[in-house]
Design a protein around this motif. Structure first.
Motif, PDB file in Angstrom:
ATOM      1  N   ALA A 113     -19.092 -24.102 -46.724  1.00 34.93           N
ATOM      2  CA  ALA A 113     -18.700 -24.906 -45.783  1.00 34.93           C
ATOM      3  C   ALA A 113     -17.375 -24.533 -44.915  1.00 34.93           C
ATOM      4  N   ARG A 114     -16.456 -23.601 -45.614  1.00 37.95           N
ATOM      5  CA  ARG A 114     -15.645 -23.157 -44.664  1.00 37.95           C
ATOM      6  C   ARG A 114     -15.902 -22.087 -43.740  1.00 37.95           C
ATOM      7  N   TYR A 115     -17.448 -21.797 -43.599  1.00 36.60           N
ATOM      8  CA  TYR A 115     -18.042 -20.937 -42.389  1.00 36.60           C
ATOM      9  C   TYR A 115     -18.562 -21.869 -41.402  1.00 36.60           C
ATOM     10  N   ILE A 116     -18.789 -23.134 -41.663  1.00 36.17           N
ATOM     11  CA  ILE A 116     -19.580 -23.970 -40.883  1.00 36.17           C
ATOM     12  C   ILE A 116     -19.160 -24.024 -39.260  1.00 36.17           C
ATOM     13  N   LYS A 168     -28.419 -13.437 -38.441  1.00 37.74           N
ATOM     14  CA  LYS A 168     -27.937 -12.020 -38.585  1.00 37.74           C
ATOM     15  C   LYS A 168     -26.494 -12.135 -38.770  1.00 37.74           C
ATOM     16  N   LEU A 169     -25.753 -13.308 -38.433  1.00 37.76           N
ATOM     17  CA  LEU A 169     -24.506 -13.378 -38.531  1.00 37.76           C
ATOM     18  C   LEU A 169     -23.696 -13.011 -39.926  1.00 37.76           C
ATOM     19  N   PRO A 170     -24.516 -13.266 -41.019  1.00 33.71           N
ATOM     20  CA  PRO A 170     -23.880 -12.917 -42.354  1.00 33.71           C
ATOM     21  C   PRO A 170     -23.649 -11.214 -42.228  1.00 33.71           C
ATOM     22  N   ASN A 171     -24.337 -10.471 -41.516  1.00 31.90           N
ATOM     23  CA  ASN A 171     -24.240  -9.253 -41.505  1.00 31.90           C
ATOM     24  C   ASN A 171     -22.755  -8.712 -40.995  1.00 31.90           C
ATOM     25  N   CYS A 172     -22.161  -9.701 -40.137  1.00 27.60           N
ATOM     26  CA  CYS A 172     -20.732  -9.385 -39.558  1.00 27.60           C
ATOM     27  C   CYS A 172     -19.713  -9.813 -40.532  1.00 27.60           C
ATOM     28  N   TYR A 173     -20.174 -10.027 -42.041  1.00 31.72           N
ATOM     29  CA  TYR A 173     -18.990 -10.341 -42.956  1.00 31.72           C
ATOM     30  C   TYR A 173     -19.004  -9.591 -44.146  1.00 31.72           C
ATOM     31  N   PRO A 174     -17.884  -9.394 -44.621  1.00 28.27           N
ATOM     32  CA  PRO A 174     -17.813  -8.606 -46.022  1.00 28.27           C
ATOM     33  C   PRO A 174     -18.868  -8.822 -46.771  1.00 28.27           C
ATOM     34  N   HIS A 234     -22.173 -16.650 -48.715  1.00 29.15           N
ATOM     35  CA  HIS A 234     -21.591 -17.983 -48.135  1.00 29.15           C
ATOM     36  C   HIS A 234     -21.889 -18.227 -46.854  1.00 29.15           C
ATOM     37  N   VAL A 235     -21.896 -17.091 -45.988  1.00 29.83           N
ATOM     38  CA  VAL A 235     -22.051 -17.420 -44.547  1.00 29.83           C
ATOM     39  C   VAL A 235     -23.551 -17.514 -44.448  1.00 29.83           C
ATOM     40  N   ALA A 236     -24.578 -17.067 -45.095  1.00 33.99           N
ATOM     41  CA  ALA A 236     -25.916 -16.996 -44.876  1.00 33.99           C
ATOM     42  C   ALA A 236     -26.421 -18.565 -45.247  1.00 33.99           C
ATOM     43  N   ARG A 237     -25.504 -19.100 -46.508  1.00 36.11           N
ATOM     44  CA  ARG A 237     -26.028 -20.334 -46.772  1.00 36.11           C
ATOM     45  C   ARG A 237     -25.424 -21.354 -45.942  1.00 36.11           C
TER      46      ARG A 237
END
Length: 118
Positions: free
Chosen positions: A34-37, A72-78, A84-87
């Motif tokens: 939720a914190r990535y929404i 592809k956004l999760p690829n920009c995160y550690p 979490h970003v993918a979900r």
């Protein structure tokens, strides 16, 4: 098979997913995602094509190319944050599509469309 059924089968193969306009919706996801929404929504707005189908239709449209980019956004995160970003991305897209399904279902039943979908 009747002539009408054959014509219908030919037309079914011509149908393809075009995209959807971003809409207000309620997104259900786990607390960690939720914190990535907000970041997902902001990225979707940046990727979306405004007035893709003309000013008469309006909106910010997510087409398959933009949806692929958003995925592809999760690829920009550690690595520890990427799942979490993918979900969050999946929850965002699922909610957007469900809000449109609700809108189309409502219109098909003959009732008026709501101003916003929460």
């Amino acid at each position: 098979m009747s002539c009408d059924e054959g014509a219908l089968k030919d037309k079914e193969s011509d149908v393809s997913f075009v995209g959807f306009a971003l809409a207000e919706c309620t997104i259900e996801t786990d607390q960690d995602s939720a914190r990535y929404i907000r970041a997902v929504h902001r990225t979707a707005l940046e990727l979306a094509v405004q007035y893709r189908f003309g000013i008469e239709i309006g909106g910010f449209w997510m087409l398959p190319e933009q949806i692929d980019q958003l995925r592809k956004l999760p690829n920009c995160y550690p690595p520890n944050e990427a799942p979490h970003v993918a979900r969050a991305v999946d929850a965002f897209l699922r909610s957007q599509l469900q809000s449109h399904h609700f809108l189309f279902s409502t219109l098909e039943k003959g009732s008026s469309a709501p101003d916003t979908i929460h």
